[in-house]
Design a protein around this motif. Structure first.
Motif, PDB file in Angstrom:
ATOM      1  N   SER A  35     -38.120-109.700 -44.476  1.00 28.15           N
ATOM      2  CA  SER A  35     -38.903-108.471 -46.135  1.00 28.15           C
ATOM      3  C   SER A  35     -39.813-109.619 -45.723  1.00 28.15           C
ATOM      4  CB  SER A  35     -38.308-109.151 -47.262  1.00 28.15           C
ATOM      5  OG  SER A  35     -37.057-108.957 -46.854  1.00 28.15           O
ATOM      6  N   PRO A  36     -41.163-108.449 -46.576  1.00 26.54           N
ATOM      7  CA  PRO A  36     -42.768-108.883 -46.336  1.00 26.54           C
ATOM      8  C   PRO A  36     -43.183-109.440 -47.318  1.00 26.54           C
ATOM      9  CG  PRO A  36     -43.044-106.702 -46.660  1.00 26.54           C
ATOM     10  CD  PRO A  36     -41.278-106.806 -46.551  1.00 26.54           C
ATOM     11  N   VAL A  37     -44.350-111.260 -47.563  1.00 27.23           N
ATOM     12  CA  VAL A  37     -43.913-112.078 -48.473  1.00 27.23           C
ATOM     13  C   VAL A  37     -45.746-111.950 -48.549  1.00 27.23           C
ATOM     14  CG1 VAL A  37     -41.844-112.625 -49.486  1.00 27.23           C
ATOM     15  CG2 VAL A  37     -42.996-113.997 -47.457  1.00 27.23           C
ATOM     16  N   ASP A  38     -45.810-112.792 -49.777  1.00 25.37           N
ATOM     17  CA  ASP A  38     -47.678-112.977 -48.984  1.00 25.37           C
ATOM     18  C   ASP A  38     -47.625-113.838 -48.382  1.00 25.37           C
ATOM     19  OD1 ASP A  38     -48.417-111.286 -51.313  1.00 25.37           O
ATOM     20  OD2 ASP A  38     -48.198-113.090 -53.072  1.00 25.37           O
ATOM     21  N   GLY A  39     -48.768-113.672 -47.201  1.00 25.60           N
ATOM     22  CA  GLY A  39     -48.815-114.716 -45.985  1.00 25.60           C
ATOM     23  C   GLY A  39     -47.833-114.791 -44.644  1.00 25.60           C
ATOM     24  N   GLY A  40     -46.671-113.793 -44.820  1.00 28.14           N
ATOM     25  CA  GLY A  40     -46.082-113.477 -43.618  1.00 28.14           C
ATOM     26  C   GLY A  40     -45.114-113.006 -44.200  1.00 28.14           C
ATOM     27  N   PHE A  41     -43.348-113.195 -43.176  1.00 29.80           N
ATOM     28  CA  PHE A  41     -42.161-112.395 -43.862  1.00 29.80           C
ATOM     29  C   PHE A  41     -41.051-113.569 -44.093  1.00 29.80           C
ATOM     30  CE2 PHE A  41     -44.840-109.650 -41.273  1.00 29.80           C
ATOM     31  CZ  PHE A  41     -43.932-108.583 -41.570  1.00 29.80           C
ATOM     32  N   LEU A  42     -40.245-113.650 -44.702  1.00 29.74           N
ATOM     33  CA  LEU A  42     -38.912-114.399 -44.828  1.00 29.74           C
ATOM     34  C   LEU A  42     -37.924-113.603 -44.350  1.00 29.74           C
ATOM     35  CD1 LEU A  42     -38.465-114.589 -49.237  1.00 29.74           C
ATOM     36  CD2 LEU A  42     -39.606-116.177 -47.005  1.00 29.74           C
ATOM     37  N   ARG A  43     -37.692-114.647 -43.302  1.00 33.43           N
ATOM     38  CA  ARG A  43     -36.478-113.985 -42.439  1.00 33.43           C
ATOM     39  C   ARG A  43     -34.536-114.815 -42.647  1.00 33.43           C
ATOM     40  NH1 ARG A  43     -36.622-116.238 -36.631  1.00 33.43           N
ATOM     41  NH2 ARG A  43     -35.223-118.290 -37.936  1.00 33.43           N
ATOM     42  N   LEU A  44     -33.315-114.266 -43.248  1.00 30.83           N
ATOM     43  CA  LEU A  44     -32.525-114.269 -43.630  1.00 30.83           C
ATOM     44  C   LEU A  44     -31.378-113.994 -42.270  1.00 30.83           C
ATOM     45  CD1 LEU A  44     -30.548-114.467 -45.776  1.00 30.83           C
ATOM     46  CD2 LEU A  44     -29.851-112.094 -46.122  1.00 30.83           C
ATOM     47  N   ASP A  45     -31.481-114.702 -41.703  1.00 30.99           N
ATOM     48  CA  ASP A  45     -29.962-114.885 -40.682  1.00 30.99           C
ATOM     49  C   ASP A  45     -28.614-114.385 -41.521  1.00 30.99           C
ATOM     50  OD1 ASP A  45     -28.105-115.178 -38.781  1.00 30.99           O
ATOM     51  OD2 ASP A  45     -29.229-117.089 -38.255  1.00 30.99           O
ATOM     52  N   LYS A  46     -28.321-112.846 -41.311  1.00 31.01           N
ATOM     53  CA  LYS A  46     -27.289-112.451 -41.922  1.00 31.01           C
ATOM     54  C   LYS A  46     -25.722-113.663 -41.567  1.00 31.01           C
ATOM     55  CE  LYS A  46     -28.709-107.991 -41.530  1.00 31.01           C
ATOM     56  NZ  LYS A  46     -28.478-106.449 -41.333  1.00 31.01           N
ATOM     57  N   GLU A  47     -26.169-113.924 -40.405  1.00 28.86           N
ATOM     58  CA  GLU A  47     -24.486-114.667 -40.103  1.00 28.86           C
ATOM     59  C   GLU A  47     -24.613-115.390 -40.607  1.00 28.86           C
ATOM     60  OE1 GLU A  47     -24.313-114.545 -35.956  1.00 28.86           O
ATOM     61  OE2 GLU A  47     -24.886-112.580 -36.413  1.00 28.86           O
TER      62      GLU A  47
END
Length: 160
Positions: A35-47
């Motif tokens: 998910s894009p956020v200010d300054g980069g992306f948030l990465r969610l590990d679904k597992e």
């Protein structure tokens, strides 16, 4: 003014499209959601549920874990740590009880072996011999003592 609004609307539409496409691609079979956020992306590990902040650092991208400091997360972590500690104590107690009971319950390695037919016969023969000896002794107690011989002199007085 209209061009600024049109440009802003285009950027927003482009951002939403990027998020929708990324989300759709990840839901199809990927492990991570970006998910894009200010300054980069948030990465969610679904597992695992782990969240990381991914940002460009010079010419490379790097992701650093994001800590969850909410009270609910702290309570859940505390509960899991307590449960883990209790389970470790329980496992230790069970291992200790196995170590102390092992010599009483069977041979080392835990496999008890039934006696062979020959060993059973030997044990029964031994018990039969013991029984016959006890039976013979009891019969001897029932027999009266023989009378003393007629030519025997009586023991002197005061002797045993």
């Amino acid at each position: 003014m209209r061009s600024k609004i049109a440009c802003g609307a285009t950027l927003i539409a482009l951002a939403l499209t990027t998020v929708a496409v990324a989300d759709t691609a990840d839901n199809i079979g990927g492990r991570f959601t970006m998910s894009p956020v200010d300054g980069g992306f948030l990465r969610l590990d679904k597992e695992t549920g782990a969240v990381a902040m991914c940002a460009r650092s010079g010419t490379a991208w790097s992701c650093t874990p994001v800590e969850d400091h909410t009270p609910a997360a702290a309570a859940e972590l505390s509960k899991l740590e307590r449960e883990n500690r209790d389970l470790k104590d329980r496992v230790k107690a069970l291992e200790d009880s196995l170590e102390t009971k092992l010599p009483l319950e069977g041979p080392p390695g835990g496999k008890a072996q039934l006696p062979t037919e020959q060993e059973i016969d030997q044990a029964l023969d031994y018990l039969e011999r013991v029984y016959k000896k006890v039976r013979d002794r009891v019969k001897d107690l029932d027999n009266p003592l023989p009378p003393p011989p007629a030519d025997a002199t009586p023991p002197p007085k005061g002797s045993l």
